[in-house]
Design a protein around this motif. Structure first.
Motif, mmCIF file in Angstrom:
data_model
loop_
_atom_site.group_PDB
_atom_site.id
_atom_site.type_symbol
_atom_site.label_atom_id
_atom_site.label_comp_id
_atom_site.label_asym_id
_atom_site.label_seq_id
_atom_site.Cartn_x
_atom_site.Cartn_y
_atom_site.Cartn_z
ATOM 1 N N ASN A 169 0.852 -1.188 0.000
ATOM 2 C CA ASN A 169 0.000 0.000 0.000
ATOM 3 C C ASN A 169 0.888 1.239 0.000
ATOM 4 N N GLU A 170 0.903 1.963 -1.129
ATOM 5 C CA GLU A 170 1.695 3.183 -1.241
ATOM 6 C C GLU A 170 0.854 4.438 -1.000
ATOM 7 N N ASP A 171 -0.417 4.249 -0.642
ATOM 8 C CA ASP A 171 -1.288 5.361 -0.263
ATOM 9 C C ASP A 171 -1.101 5.692 1.208
ATOM 10 N N ARG A 172 -1.366 6.957 1.533
ATOM 11 C CA ARG A 172 -1.397 7.390 2.932
ATOM 12 C C ARG A 172 -2.499 8.436 3.087
ATOM 13 N N PHE A 173 -2.961 8.630 4.314
ATOM 14 C CA PHE A 173 -3.912 9.707 4.566
ATOM 15 C C PHE A 173 -3.613 10.335 5.913
ATOM 16 N N PRO A 178 -8.232 17.109 12.584
ATOM 17 C CA PRO A 178 -9.372 18.030 12.704
ATOM 18 C C PRO A 178 -9.082 19.253 13.559
ATOM 19 N N GLN A 179 -8.229 19.119 14.570
ATOM 20 C CA GLN A 179 -7.900 20.273 15.401
ATOM 21 C C GLN A 179 -7.102 21.319 14.621
ATOM 22 N N SER A 180 -6.386 20.861 13.617
ATOM 23 C CA SER A 180 -5.621 21.777 12.758
ATOM 24 C C SER A 180 -6.431 22.264 11.569
ATOM 25 N N GLY A 181 -7.524 21.540 11.255
ATOM 26 C CA GLY A 181 -8.295 21.875 10.066
ATOM 27 C C GLY A 181 -7.658 21.349 8.800
ATOM 28 N N LEU A 182 -7.108 20.121 8.847
ATOM 29 C CA LEU A 182 -6.410 19.544 7.708
ATOM 30 C C LEU A 182 -6.783 18.083 7.534
ATOM 31 N N TRP A 183 -7.112 17.731 6.299
ATOM 32 C CA TRP A 183 -7.345 16.350 5.904
ATOM 33 C C TRP A 183 -6.694 16.149 4.545
ATOM 34 N N LEU A 184 -6.086 14.987 4.312
ATOM 35 C CA LEU A 184 -5.465 14.763 3.014
ATOM 36 C C LEU A 184 -5.337 13.284 2.699
ATOM 37 N N VAL A 185 -5.221 13.001 1.404
ATOM 38 C CA VAL A 185 -4.841 11.683 0.919
ATOM 39 C C VAL A 185 -3.647 11.871 -0.005
ATOM 40 N N ALA A 186 -2.789 10.844 -0.072
ATOM 41 C CA ALA A 186 -1.594 10.906 -0.922
ATOM 42 C C ALA A 186 -1.370 9.526 -1.533
ATOM 43 N N ASP A 187 -1.015 9.509 -2.802
ATOM 44 C CA ASP A 187 -0.817 8.269 -3.552
ATOM 45 C C ASP A 187 0.595 8.277 -4.115
ATOM 46 N N GLY A 188 1.468 7.456 -3.530
ATOM 47 C CA GLY A 188 2.876 7.440 -3.917
ATOM 48 C C GLY A 188 3.126 6.716 -5.219
ATOM 49 N N HIS A 205 9.281 -0.110 -5.827
ATOM 50 C CA HIS A 205 10.332 -0.563 -4.909
ATOM 51 C C HIS A 205 10.300 0.209 -3.589
ATOM 52 N N ALA A 206 9.100 0.389 -3.046
ATOM 53 C CA ALA A 206 8.856 1.070 -1.769
ATOM 54 C C ALA A 206 9.084 2.572 -1.834
ATOM 55 N N ALA A 207 9.492 3.093 -3.005
ATOM 56 C CA ALA A 207 9.745 4.524 -3.110
ATOM 57 C C ALA A 207 8.446 5.321 -3.042
ATOM 58 N N SER A 213 4.464 8.822 2.522
ATOM 59 C CA SER A 213 4.713 8.888 3.961
ATOM 60 C C SER A 213 5.399 10.192 4.346
ATOM 61 N N SER A 214 6.299 10.674 3.500
ATOM 62 C CA SER A 214 6.982 11.936 3.775
ATOM 63 C C SER A 214 5.983 13.081 3.839
ATOM 64 N N ILE A 215 5.025 13.103 2.920
ATOM 65 C CA ILE A 215 4.001 14.152 2.924
ATOM 66 C C ILE A 215 3.203 14.118 4.214
#
Length: 270
Positions: free
Chosen positions: A38-42, A46-56, A60-62, A68-70
């Motif tokens: 799974n190369e996706d992350r989210f 809510p306390q910061s007012g931020l929600w996101l999804v990221a698709d790497g 080769h795990a890059a 994950s860095s995001i």
């Protein structure tokens, strides 16, 4: 050096809401039925007012390292004092992630990057920001609208009138993205902004969701369900239809001041 550029798609009018809205949010992520990793992350803050999804991307795990860095950098965003402060914090953390991903790319001699679709909300306003083909939807007054616009080769062909909508659905290079964090020297993102209203529901999803689930089905799943139940239903639907990619979904519902909030981190499926 500033390396984050925004191209504004559209300004959404309306004065600031005077209603203090509460927020329910939930997220899930799953490797799907085909991929081994799974190369996706989210991220749900809510306390910061931020929600996101990221698709790497990168293999080769890059790709996993990029998404994950995001998430790791933006998880430090903290609590902003104003909308401009929140935006500045977001830009700063994303720029740090971008630089880290580019260093990893140079070290490995390969192209590594990640899409991002983010929702910022503060002071009765929202901004959605994206790079790549992860999407942000808004369900308001019983209707769904896609706020983001895919940064893909097929979307460019659609915009130019080269392809019809029917042809685009079977285009062999439909998943080739034209923007991603970490790929080019500068980050280029689009954004839209507007007022948050009671009953607004935002859905953030990677292409593992939208490949298998139509907009109308997303609307039907979230419009009367709690975010946790909506995420579970959408994930099950994508997996039942093949789950050809990693699937990540975040649902954010703005409720009236008198309703209790529910802000769950959600699950991170295998």
């Amino acid at each position: 050096m500033r390396n984050l550029l925004f191209a504004e798609r559209e300004r959404l009018g309306g004065k600031l809401s005077e209603v203090a809205l509460r927020i329910e949010s939930y997220g899930v992520s799953h490797k799907g039925c085909v991929r081994l990793v799974n190369e996706d992350r989210f991220l749900i803050e809510p306390q910061s007012g931020l929600w996101l999804v990221a698709d790497g991307m990168g293999g080769h795990a890059a790709g996993e390292a990029a998404s994950s860095s995001i998430v790791e950098h933006l998880a430090t965003i903290g609590v902003a004092s104003s909308a401009p402060d929140l935006r500045a914090r977001f830009e700063d953390r994303l720029s740090r992630a971008h630089d880290e991903i580019r260093k990893l790319s140079q070290a490995r001699g390969a192209t590594i990057g990640s899409t991002i679709a983010a929702l910022l909300a503060i002071e009765g306003r929202f901004a959605c920001l994206w790079s790549g083909d992860s999407r942000v939807y808004l369900i308001r007054d019983g209707a769904i609208s896609q706020l983001s616009r895919d940064h893909t080769e097929v979307q460019e062909l659609l915009d130019r009138g080269v392809l019809s909508a029917a042809e685009a659905r079977t285009w062999p290079r439909r998943n080739v993205i034209t923007r991603a964090v970490g790929v080019t020297e500068e980050i280029v993102m689009d954004f839209r902004q507007g007022e948050t209203l009671p009953g607004d529901i935002f859905v953030l999803g990677t292409d593992g969701l939208t490949t298998h689930v139509a907009d109308a089905e997303i609307e039907a799943a979230v419009i009367s369900a709690a975010p946790e139940d909506a995420c579970g239903h959408l994930l099950d639907t994508a997996l039942s239809r093949g789950g050809t990619d990693n699937v990540t979904i975040v649902v954010v519902r703005f409720t009236g001041a008198g309703q209790a909030p529910s802000t769950h981190p959600g699950g991170n499926g295998s």
